[in-house]
Write an enzyme that holds these catalytic residues in place. Sequence first.
Site, short mmCIF file in Angstrom:
data_model
loop_
_atom_site.label_atom_id
_atom_site.label_comp_id
_atom_site.label_asym_id
_atom_site.label_seq_id
_atom_site.Cartn_x
_atom_site.Cartn_y
_atom_site.Cartn_z
N THR A 135 3.58 -1.39 3.60
CA THR A 135 3.14 -0.55 4.84
C THR A 135 4.05 -0.06 5.73
O THR A 135 4.92 -0.69 6.10
CB THR A 135 1.92 -1.35 5.20
OG1 THR A 135 1.51 -0.61 6.32
CG2 THR A 135 2.14 -2.55 5.71
N ASP A 136 3.88 1.07 6.45
CA ASP A 136 4.52 1.32 7.76
C ASP A 136 4.40 0.57 9.05
O ASP A 136 5.09 0.52 9.82
CB ASP A 136 4.41 2.96 8.04
CG ASP A 136 3.05 3.12 8.13
OD1 ASP A 136 2.27 2.37 8.25
OD2 ASP A 136 2.56 4.50 8.47
N GLU A 137 3.16 -0.40 8.76
CA GLU A 137 2.67 -0.92 10.04
C GLU A 137 3.66 -2.07 10.37
O GLU A 137 3.71 -2.72 11.24
CB GLU A 137 1.34 -1.69 9.61
CG GLU A 137 0.23 -0.58 9.52
CD GLU A 137 -1.33 -1.08 9.75
OE1 GLU A 137 -1.41 -2.09 10.30
OE2 GLU A 137 -2.06 -0.21 9.44
N TYR A 160 -2.31 -8.92 9.93
CA TYR A 160 -2.04 -7.94 8.63
C TYR A 160 -0.39 -7.75 8.51
O TYR A 160 0.10 -7.96 7.42
CB TYR A 160 -2.91 -6.77 8.44
CG TYR A 160 -2.37 -5.51 7.64
CD1 TYR A 160 -2.70 -6.17 6.06
CD2 TYR A 160 -2.13 -4.66 7.72
CE1 TYR A 160 -2.08 -5.24 5.27
CE2 TYR A 160 -1.59 -3.86 6.86
CZ TYR A 160 -1.61 -3.95 5.36
OH TYR A 160 -1.49 -3.22 4.50
N LYS A 164 2.50 -8.87 5.91
CA LYS A 164 3.01 -7.79 5.21
C LYS A 164 4.88 -7.81 5.42
O LYS A 164 5.37 -7.80 4.49
CB LYS A 164 2.68 -6.35 5.30
CG LYS A 164 1.22 -6.13 4.68
CD LYS A 164 1.07 -6.25 3.12
CE LYS A 164 1.78 -5.31 2.24
NZ LYS A 164 1.45 -5.25 0.96
P1 NAD Z 1 -7.43 -3.07 -1.39
O1 NAD Z 1 -7.88 -3.74 -0.24
O2 NAD Z 1 -8.29 -1.68 -1.63
O3 NAD Z 1 -6.92 -3.61 -2.93
C1 NAD Z 1 -6.32 -4.96 -2.75
C2 NAD Z 1 -6.48 -5.39 -4.07
O4 NAD Z 1 -5.91 -6.71 -4.32
C3 NAD Z 1 -8.17 -5.82 -4.77
O5 NAD Z 1 -8.32 -5.09 -5.72
C4 NAD Z 1 -8.14 -7.37 -4.64
O6 NAD Z 1 -9.03 -7.45 -5.54
C5 NAD Z 1 -6.93 -7.73 -4.75
N1 NAD Z 1 -6.46 -8.81 -4.46
C6 NAD Z 1 -6.77 -9.23 -3.18
N2 NAD Z 1 -6.23 -10.73 -3.07
C7 NAD Z 1 -5.90 -11.05 -4.27
C8 NAD Z 1 -5.24 -12.16 -4.63
N3 NAD Z 1 -5.22 -13.60 -3.92
N4 NAD Z 1 -5.09 -12.30 -6.23
C9 NAD Z 1 -5.34 -11.15 -6.92
N5 NAD Z 1 -5.50 -9.91 -6.28
C10 NAD Z 1 -5.97 -9.82 -5.11
O7 NAD Z 1 -5.75 -2.44 -0.88
P2 NAD Z 1 -5.21 -1.07 -1.03
O8 NAD Z 1 -5.49 -0.33 0.23
O9 NAD Z 1 -5.14 -0.37 -2.24
O10 NAD Z 1 -3.70 -1.59 -0.93
C11 NAD Z 1 -2.89 -1.99 -1.70
C12 NAD Z 1 -1.52 -2.21 -1.22
O11 NAD Z 1 -1.04 -1.18 -0.73
C13 NAD Z 1 -1.40 -3.54 -0.28
O12 NAD Z 1 -0.58 -4.03 -0.42
C14 NAD Z 1 -1.16 -2.64 0.99
O13 NAD Z 1 -0.62 -3.46 1.94
C15 NAD Z 1 -0.63 -1.59 0.62
N6 NAD Z 1 -0.74 -0.26 1.48
C16 NAD Z 1 -1.97 0.12 1.68
C17 NAD Z 1 -2.00 1.32 2.47
C18 NAD Z 1 -3.53 1.90 2.64
O14 NAD Z 1 -3.48 2.96 3.54
N7 NAD Z 1 -4.59 1.48 2.43
C19 NAD Z 1 -1.01 1.92 2.90
C20 NAD Z 1 0.48 1.51 2.65
C21 NAD Z 1 0.23 0.28 1.98
O1 DAU Z 2 -0.45 2.61 7.96
C1 DAU Z 2 -0.81 1.92 6.63
C2 DAU Z 2 -2.08 1.07 6.59
O2 DAU Z 2 -3.09 1.86 7.11
C3 DAU Z 2 -2.26 0.05 5.59
O3 DAU Z 2 -1.10 -0.76 5.51
C4 DAU Z 2 -3.59 -0.62 5.68
O4 DAU Z 2 -3.82 -1.43 4.54
C5 DAU Z 2 -4.88 0.47 5.93
O5 DAU Z 2 -5.98 -0.29 6.15
C6 DAU Z 2 -4.55 1.31 7.19
O6 DAU Z 2 -4.36 0.54 8.41
P1 DAU Z 2 -5.04 1.09 9.74
O7 DAU Z 2 -5.63 0.16 10.76
O8 DAU Z 2 -4.15 2.18 10.29
O9 DAU Z 2 -6.54 1.63 9.06
P2 DAU Z 2 -7.86 1.91 9.43
O10 DAU Z 2 -8.65 2.91 8.41
O11 DAU Z 2 -8.55 0.55 9.63
O12 DAU Z 2 -7.79 2.53 11.00
C7 DAU Z 2 -7.36 3.89 11.05
C8 DAU Z 2 -7.50 4.25 12.57
O13 DAU Z 2 -8.86 4.30 13.19
C9 DAU Z 2 -6.94 3.03 13.44
O14 DAU Z 2 -6.35 3.58 14.70
C10 DAU Z 2 -8.35 2.31 14.01
C11 DAU Z 2 -9.27 3.45 13.92
N1 DAU Z 2 -10.55 2.92 13.57
C12 DAU Z 2 -10.86 2.45 12.37
C13 DAU Z 2 -11.98 1.92 11.88
C14 DAU Z 2 -12.30 1.13 10.77
C15 DAU Z 2 -11.55 3.37 14.39
O15 DAU Z 2 -11.51 3.92 15.52
N2 DAU Z 2 -12.99 2.85 14.14
C16 DAU Z 2 -13.15 2.30 12.80
O16 DAU Z 2 -14.20 2.03 12.74
#
Ligand code: NAD
Ligand code: DAU
Length: 353
Positions: A135-137, A160, A164
């Site tokens: 992630t970019d975080e 988180y 990562k």
């Molecule tokens: P998600 O939470 O939707 O899915 C995670 C999956 O991992 C689920 O299917 C869960 O069952 C599985 N999992 C969790 N713990 C596990 C374990 N111990 N063993 C096996 N499986 C397990 O997540 P996502 O949003 O699809 O993110 C996927 C990946 O991409 C993550 O590594 C996250 O850090 C990264 N990522 C997400 C975003 C985003 O915006 N969602 C952005 C950048 C990177």
């Molecule tokens: O940048 C990549 C990341 O983006 C991924 O690595 C993470 O897995 C993914 O969850 C996401 O993280 P964020 O914290 O940026 O996403 P989230 O959707 O939780 O929140 C987006 C923005 O909105 C953040 O500034 C917090 C705000 N927010 C979020 C929720 C859930 C609110 O204001 N209200 C809310 O209820």
Amino acid sequence: MEKNIPKSILITGGAGFIGSHVVRRFVAQYSNYKIVNLDALTYAGNLENLKDVQNTANYSFVKGDITDTDFINDLFSRNKFDGVIHLAAESHVDRSISDPLSFVRTNVLGTVNLLNASLELAKNNPNFLFYHISTDEVYGSLGEKGLFKENTPYNPNSPYSASKASSDHFVRAYGETYKLPYIISNCSNNYGPNQFPEKLIPLFIHNIIQNKPLPVYGDGNYTRDWLYVKDHAEAIDLVFHQGKKGETYNIGGFNEWKNIDLTRLLCRLMDKKLNRAEGTSEKLITFVKDRPGHDLRYAIDASKINKELGWEPSVTFEEGLEQTIDWYFENKDWLGHVTSGDYLEYYKKQYQE
Ligand code: NAD
Ligand code: DAU
């Protein structure tokens, strides 16, 4: 990774949001591959996300936990994977604030288990690749200006992002110390079908449908860079097949939005979709207590993947949001299933309902 040679690929976290799009893409594009999806099916993992591919000949599912060392070693010794695409993780920042340890377990320990098991396979296969999805975080927060580049120093602020960042460091360290062939990509915020309604966009779509408040954290002046999930899946495919081993690629949407502006846009699109008078959904906006350690701004410089691999997002934000909203309307059963049981407890605790 050469595309024309049959191979066996392990995708972890394939039942989750991004993972399910990656699995679907690989199953459809590479009939000569054996795609194994390993997922523990936590609250975020759902096999309904993959019901269209479940009977495909080149696909199989294994339920298991990446933190279980014996299970992982056994799985790897029985399957000679040629590559691992590692997405399994605890992914929600708010959950990491209330339960950091489970993020350390899955994101750090789980990743190290996979790395250890991969070392054995890499010994006998010079083409082996461990592709870590991050992630970019990990870069922390930007001010009003600037972009995250591949060489931006790591500075994670939430449990988180710390977990990562740690997993990224382990992957790189295994590359240096044991010569494990790896690639890492760091992506911005994804949105699209199948995203669990705890993240901003699906939570707000869900709440507007249900006429519930839209909890905007702080003053809403936080910025995220949004990317349609299918464009991320395409980038992952490109990096896996054409990326340079030992390199990092930043992936982003060139699409920055302040949370409050995005929320208002969503409200307007939802009013149209629901045939409600303009302004109806905006009345649901409720400013709530800020997220602790809330990063002000994320924005990716994706010029490396663009120049080296020719990738760019294919979907505009307006198109992507409309497709996402349509998907949630067409999949009310899915939304009903994932928001029953534990979800309700989580929701009540989070918003003190
Ligand atoms: P998600 O939470 O939707 O899915 C995670 C999956 O991992 C689920 O299917 C869960 O069952 C599985 N999992 C969790 N713990 C596990 C374990 N111990 N063993 C096996 N499986 C397990 O997540 P996502 O949003 O699809 O993110 C996927 C990946 O991409 C993550 O590594 C996250 O850090 C990264 N990522 C997400 C975003 C985003 O915006 N969602 C952005 C950048 C990177
Ligand atoms: O940048 C990549 C990341 O983006 C991924 O690595 C993470 O897995 C993914 O969850 C996401 O993280 P964020 O914290 O940026 O996403 P989230 O959707 O939780 O929140 C987006 C923005 O909105 C953040 O500034 C917090 C705000 N927010 C979020 C929720 C859930 C609110 O204001 N209200 C809310 O209820």
